[in-house]
Design a protein around this motif. Sequence first.
Motif, PDB file in Angstrom:
ATOM      1  N   HIS A  35       0.847  -1.191   0.000  1.00 44.10           N
ATOM      2  CA  HIS A  35       0.000   0.000   0.000  1.00 44.10           C
ATOM      3  C   HIS A  35       0.888   1.248   0.000  1.00 44.10           C
ATOM      4  CE1 HIS A  35      -2.968  -2.925   1.449  1.00 44.10           C
ATOM      5  NE2 HIS A  35      -3.903  -2.070   1.062  1.00 44.10           N
ATOM      6  N   ASN A  37       0.717   4.785   1.444  1.00 42.80           N
ATOM      7  CA  ASN A  37      -0.031   5.520   2.459  1.00 42.80           C
ATOM      8  C   ASN A  37       0.273   7.015   2.356  1.00 42.80           C
ATOM      9  OD1 ASN A  37      -1.121   3.116   3.582  1.00 42.80           O
ATOM     10  ND2 ASN A  37       0.780   2.788   4.715  1.00 42.80           N
ATOM     11  N   SER A  79      -1.511   5.660  -9.262  1.00 44.24           N
ATOM     12  CA  SER A  79      -2.628   6.595  -9.122  1.00 44.24           C
ATOM     13  C   SER A  79      -2.439   7.768 -10.066  1.00 44.24           C
ATOM     14  CB  SER A  79      -2.728   7.115  -7.680  1.00 44.24           C
ATOM     15  OG  SER A  79      -3.718   8.128  -7.574  1.00 44.24           O
ATOM     16  N   LEU A  90      -4.972   8.343   3.349  1.00 49.30           N
ATOM     17  CA  LEU A  90      -5.433   7.566   2.205  1.00 49.30           C
ATOM     18  C   LEU A  90      -4.442   6.436   1.942  1.00 49.30           C
ATOM     19  CD1 LEU A  90      -7.569   7.456  -0.097  1.00 49.30           C
ATOM     20  CD2 LEU A  90      -6.025   8.886  -1.453  1.00 49.30           C
ATOM     21  N   ILE A  92      -3.485   3.453  -0.804  1.00 52.48           N
ATOM     22  CA  ILE A  92      -3.703   3.009  -2.178  1.00 52.48           C
ATOM     23  C   ILE A  92      -3.003   1.668  -2.369  1.00 52.48           C
ATOM     24  CG2 ILE A  92      -3.365   3.554  -4.619  1.00 52.48           C
ATOM     25  CD1 ILE A  92      -3.271   6.506  -3.806  1.00 52.48           C
ATOM     26  N   PHE A  94      -1.444  -1.681  -4.260  1.00 46.71           N
ATOM     27  CA  PHE A  94      -0.783  -1.896  -5.541  1.00 46.71           C
ATOM     28  C   PHE A  94      -0.257  -3.325  -5.623  1.00 46.71           C
ATOM     29  CE2 PHE A  94       2.667  -0.470  -2.765  1.00 46.71           C
ATOM     30  CZ  PHE A  94       3.656  -1.417  -3.031  1.00 46.71           C
TER      31      PHE A  94
END
Length: 315
Positions: A35, A37, A79, A90, A92, A94
């Motif tokens: 992730h 962050n 992103s 947040l 994300i 991957f």
Amino acid sequence: MVFKKMLSAFGVGGPSVDTVLTNPNTRPGLTLDGHVNLVGGDVPASIEQITLGLVTRVEIEGGDSEYAGIMEFHRMAVSGPLELAPKQQLAIPFQLPVPWETPVTDVYGQRLHGMTMGLRTELAVARAVDKSDLDHVAVHPLPIHERILDAFQALGFRFKHADLERGHIRGVQQTLPFYQEIEFFAAPQYARTVTEVELTFVTSQRGVEVILECDKRGGFLSAGHDVVGRYAVAHTDAGRTDWVQVVDGWLRETTSRYGNLRAGGFGAPHGHGRGPGMGGLVAGTALGVAGGLVAGELISDAFEGDFGDFGGDFE
């Protein structure tokens, strides 16, 4: 607020990025999961893009000199544009594919002396200083690599050093702008013939091209020279072959030749001035975006401390 925006443009009080890998250990052809962050800063931020890139140290020859540079050889956007509110958090996810030709950095649970690898995260922020993060990555051998490395150890070869050389090996299909050389001191039974052996794997989804470069000793009336052998093996052969016998056969066949492997059309002068050898197989390559050198700040900051070499023998 205006003052905070001005500070954010200089990287003060702006958003932060931290990439967390589910597991930093991987193998060629697999993936790195994790992730990215994000934490918002003191003011809203417009994120233009978030990208991940694999970076490593590569030896580069220029004229009569050789130097090391940090090269990014594989990248992926995780992103596109997004807005990040102040203090917003947040994560994300991957999944980054690891190229088949990615060099091995760790064998038998130990870092190969001379090898280093990292995953760099770039956070491009509109009208502000970009942020970055770097995480250690360990690339372990595939089963076919392990069997061949096991055979070298069983035959008595001692690991010396490993590095990456910029360029392409003539006649071998490569996707990356460099190749790995794993160097061994000669085993006792070969010591009268060769001093060192350099092993290169060029891996694909189908199998592995194995390139051996042997530094052959000179005789009373002859100078030392390098000999090169190239062999193709399939991944499916890993568990059903006597690899000690196979590798011994490769070495004896290669060292029985004088000069380069003539059938392959090799024979240009060696890049290090040692006579014909791997340098004769190498064709220079123009590097694109994915093969370009990373900015100097990464060279000094990224690969110190925890990114040092933990090398030594495989034992």
